[in-house]
Design a protein around this motif. Structure first.
Motif, PDB file in Angstrom:
ATOM      1  N   THR A   1     -18.652  20.041   1.666  1.00  0.00           N
ATOM      2  CA  THR A   1     -19.827  20.707   2.187  1.00  0.00           C
ATOM      3  C   THR A   1     -21.026  19.822   1.880  1.00  0.00           C
ATOM      4  OG1 THR A   1     -18.853  22.869   1.773  1.00  0.00           O
ATOM      5  CG2 THR A   1     -21.217  22.789   2.166  1.00  0.00           C
ATOM      6  N   GLY A   2     -21.564  19.181   2.906  1.00  0.00           N
ATOM      7  CA  GLY A   2     -22.632  18.213   2.647  1.00  0.00           C
ATOM      8  C   GLY A   2     -22.098  17.071   1.809  1.00  0.00           C
ATOM      9  N   PHE A   3     -22.743  16.876   0.657  1.00  0.00           N
ATOM     10  CA  PHE A   3     -22.287  15.837  -0.250  1.00  0.00           C
ATOM     11  C   PHE A   3     -21.397  16.395  -1.357  1.00  0.00           C
ATOM     12  CE2 PHE A   3     -25.990  13.862   1.668  1.00  0.00           C
ATOM     13  CZ  PHE A   3     -25.550  12.574   1.890  1.00  0.00           C
ATOM     14  N   SER A   4     -21.152  17.699  -1.315  1.00  0.00           N
ATOM     15  CA  SER A   4     -20.342  18.331  -2.350  1.00  0.00           C
ATOM     16  C   SER A   4     -18.881  18.374  -1.925  1.00  0.00           C
ATOM     17  CB  SER A   4     -20.845  19.751  -2.632  1.00  0.00           C
ATOM     18  OG  SER A   4     -22.169  19.724  -3.117  1.00  0.00           O
ATOM     19  N   ILE A   5     -17.993  18.148  -2.870  1.00  0.00           N
ATOM     20  CA  ILE A   5     -16.557  18.228  -2.639  1.00  0.00           C
ATOM     21  C   ILE A   5     -16.007  19.339  -3.524  1.00  0.00           C
ATOM     22  CG2 ILE A   5     -14.361  17.021  -2.791  1.00  0.00           C
ATOM     23  CD1 ILE A   5     -15.821  14.434  -2.271  1.00  0.00           C
ATOM     24  N   HIS A   6     -15.332  20.307  -2.909  1.00  0.00           N
ATOM     25  CA  HIS A   6     -14.816  21.464  -3.618  1.00  0.00           C
ATOM     26  C   HIS A   6     -13.292  21.462  -3.555  1.00  0.00           C
ATOM     27  CE1 HIS A   6     -18.883  23.319  -3.609  1.00  0.00           C
ATOM     28  NE2 HIS A   6     -18.977  22.716  -2.438  1.00  0.00           N
ATOM     29  N   GLY A   7     -12.692  22.122  -4.520  1.00  0.00           N
ATOM     30  CA  GLY A   7     -11.247  22.341  -4.483  1.00  0.00           C
ATOM     31  C   GLY A   7     -10.407  21.328  -5.226  1.00  0.00           C
ATOM     32  N   LEU A   8     -11.024  20.398  -5.931  1.00  0.00           N
ATOM     33  CA  LEU A   8     -10.245  19.373  -6.615  1.00  0.00           C
ATOM     34  C   LEU A   8      -9.392  19.968  -7.737  1.00  0.00           C
ATOM     35  CD1 LEU A   8     -12.836  16.450  -6.820  1.00  0.00           C
ATOM     36  CD2 LEU A   8     -10.847  16.612  -5.341  1.00  0.00           C
ATOM     37  N   THR A   9      -9.957  20.912  -8.489  1.00  0.00           N
ATOM     38  CA  THR A   9      -9.191  21.523  -9.576  1.00  0.00           C
ATOM     39  C   THR A   9      -8.031  22.339  -9.028  1.00  0.00           C
ATOM     40  OG1 THR A   9     -11.150  21.599 -10.995  1.00  0.00           O
ATOM     41  CG2 THR A   9      -9.324  23.055 -11.572  1.00  0.00           C
ATOM     42  N   THR A  10      -8.256  23.066  -7.929  1.00  0.00           N
ATOM     43  CA  THR A  10      -7.174  23.828  -7.318  1.00  0.00           C
ATOM     44  C   THR A  10      -6.074  22.901  -6.818  1.00  0.00           C
ATOM     45  OG1 THR A  10      -8.721  25.569  -6.650  1.00  0.00           O
ATOM     46  CG2 THR A  10      -6.596  25.493  -5.515  1.00  0.00           C
ATOM     47  N   ALA A  11      -6.443  21.784  -6.213  1.00  0.00           N
ATOM     48  CA  ALA A  11      -5.449  20.820  -5.753  1.00  0.00           C
ATOM     49  C   ALA A  11      -4.643  20.274  -6.933  1.00  0.00           C
ATOM     50  CB  ALA A  11      -6.132  19.681  -5.002  1.00  0.00           C
ATOM     51  N   ALA A  12      -5.333  19.977  -8.032  1.00  0.00           N
ATOM     52  CA  ALA A  12      -4.625  19.478  -9.217  1.00  0.00           C
ATOM     53  C   ALA A  12      -3.698  20.547  -9.795  1.00  0.00           C
ATOM     54  CB  ALA A  12      -5.635  19.034 -10.275  1.00  0.00           C
ATOM     55  N   SER A  13      -4.126  21.818  -9.753  1.00  0.00           N
ATOM     56  CA  SER A  13      -3.272  22.885 -10.278  1.00  0.00           C
ATOM     57  C   SER A  13      -2.030  23.066  -9.403  1.00  0.00           C
ATOM     58  CB  SER A  13      -4.056  24.194 -10.376  1.00  0.00           C
ATOM     59  OG  SER A  13      -4.374  24.704  -9.092  1.00  0.00           O
ATOM     60  N   LEU A  14      -2.168  22.910  -8.086  1.00  0.00           N
ATOM     61  CA  LEU A  14      -0.998  22.970  -7.210  1.00  0.00           C
ATOM     62  C   LEU A  14      -0.033  21.830  -7.508  1.00  0.00           C
ATOM     63  CD1 LEU A  14      -2.598  23.907  -3.774  1.00  0.00           C
ATOM     64  CD2 LEU A  14      -1.048  25.318  -5.122  1.00  0.00           C
ATOM     65  N   TRP A  15      -0.581  20.651  -7.728  1.00  0.00           N
ATOM     66  CA  TRP A  15       0.252  19.473  -7.989  1.00  0.00           C
ATOM     67  C   TRP A  15       1.038  19.638  -9.287  1.00  0.00           C
ATOM     68  CZ3 TRP A  15      -0.011  14.998 -11.307  1.00  0.00           C
ATOM     69  CH2 TRP A  15       0.807  13.949 -10.874  1.00  0.00           C
ATOM     70  N   ILE A  16       0.360  20.092 -10.343  1.00  0.00           N
ATOM     71  CA  ILE A  16       1.058  20.234 -11.617  1.00  0.00           C
ATOM     72  C   ILE A  16       2.003  21.440 -11.579  1.00  0.00           C
ATOM     73  CG2 ILE A  16      -0.617  21.717 -12.817  1.00  0.00           C
ATOM     74  CD1 ILE A  16      -0.137  19.922 -15.299  1.00  0.00           C
ATOM     75  N   THR A  17       1.685  22.467 -10.784  1.00  0.00           N
ATOM     76  CA  THR A  17       2.611  23.588 -10.620  1.00  0.00           C
ATOM     77  C   THR A  17       3.909  23.126  -9.973  1.00  0.00           C
ATOM     78  OG1 THR A  17       0.788  25.171 -10.441  1.00  0.00           O
ATOM     79  CG2 THR A  17       2.921  25.863  -9.569  1.00  0.00           C
ATOM     80  N   SER A  18       3.793  22.236  -8.987  1.00  0.00           N
ATOM     81  CA  SER A  18       4.986  21.679  -8.361  1.00  0.00           C
ATOM     82  C   SER A  18       5.804  20.876  -9.375  1.00  0.00           C
ATOM     83  CB  SER A  18       4.581  20.791  -7.182  1.00  0.00           C
ATOM     84  OG  SER A  18       5.713  20.193  -6.595  1.00  0.00           O
ATOM     85  N   ALA A  19       5.120  20.096 -10.191  1.00  0.00           N
ATOM     86  CA  ALA A  19       5.823  19.309 -11.212  1.00  0.00           C
ATOM     87  C   ALA A  19       6.538  20.216 -12.211  1.00  0.00           C
ATOM     88  CB  ALA A  19       4.841  18.396 -11.935  1.00  0.00           C
ATOM     89  N   ILE A  20       5.884  21.315 -12.602  1.00  0.00           N
ATOM     90  CA  ILE A  20       6.512  22.248 -13.551  1.00  0.00           C
ATOM     91  C   ILE A  20       7.724  22.912 -12.906  1.00  0.00           C
ATOM     92  CG2 ILE A  20       6.154  24.432 -14.765  1.00  0.00           C
ATOM     93  CD1 ILE A  20       3.267  23.517 -15.270  1.00  0.00           C
ATOM     94  N   GLY A  21       7.617  23.253 -11.620  1.00  0.00           N
ATOM     95  CA  GLY A  21       8.771  23.813 -10.923  1.00  0.00           C
ATOM     96  C   GLY A  21       9.944  22.853 -10.907  1.00  0.00           C
TER      97      GLY A  21
END
Length: 231
Positions: free
Chosen positions: A95-115
């Protein structure tokens, strides 16, 4: 315990569901798009695929005559972690110069690794990863809430080019909040409008409210947007 049997698959599936639920609950509580159900499904899918990779001897296919098949479950893990990147990219937006959702993306990635860990039968490592991830998402946020944090804000202000420029008054209002506020972009828009963006830091929400009121009262300003960054 034989992970290829239905009885042996119960524990890794249950562990993956619990791990995804614990991590997804924090994201759901924060109101993120990828929340409780998404994290559970990601963890469960990773565990099921890893279980399938570890039981390739039971797959319904026949080897060619005089050929030996060498199974390698790690190839499934590589494929899952690569594919999860597409899902992670879907929760990151700009949004503009702001980037959102990086922590959620990282949580999805590590959730996949834990699975994958639960699917591979590494229950201790998977449980440890779940606890550490939950502590990072919840515990560190509680700690940061007690610290004198400053929120990065992207400010976008528009005015009519033909009128007297309100830029000095705008910069004064911004620097009253953050003396180190700096501009990012100049833009000439349709209709002879000027748009400029600044990046500043605000310590409290009342500061942003005061800034919004001051910008609204500035002669010549026809539009503005204050976009605090969040994860």
């Amino acid at each position: 315990m034989n992970p290829t049997s239905l009885e042996g698959a119960v524990l890794p599936i249950l562990g993956a569901v619990i791990a995804g639920g614990v991590i997804g609950f924090e994201r759901e509580w924060r109101g993120r798009a990828a929340g409780f159900r998404t994290h559970i499904l990601v963890s469960l899918a990773s565990a099921l695929l890893m279980l399938a990779a570890m039981s390739q001897a039971d797959w319904a296919f026949r080897a060619l005559p005089d050929e030996n098949i060498v199974t390698d479950p790690t190839r499934m893990a590589h494929g899952v972690l690569t594919g999860i990147g597409f899902l992670c990219a879907g929760v990151i937006f700009r949004t503009g110069f702001s980037i959102h959702g990086l922590t959620t993306a990282a949580s999805l990635w590590i959730t996949s690794a834990i699975g994958l860990l639960f699917g591979a039968g590494l229950y201790g490592l998977g449980a440890t990863g779940t606890v550490v991830t939950a502590l990072i998402l919840v515990g560190l946020r509680l700690i940061s809430a007690r610290l004198p944090a400053r929120t990065v804000v992207d400010a976008e202000i528009c005015w009519v080019r033909s009128a007297a420029s309100p830029e000095p008054a705008v910069e004064a209002a911004l620097k009253a909040v953050d003396p180190q506020a700096r501009h990012d972009r100049f833009e000439l828009m349709d209709g002879g409008r000027m748009r400029r963006t600044w990046r500043l830091k605000a310590a409290t929400e009342p500061q942003l409210k005061d800034l919004a009121e001051r910008l609204a009262a500035t002669p010549g300003v026809i539009a503005y947007r204050l976009d605090p960054r969040d994860d």
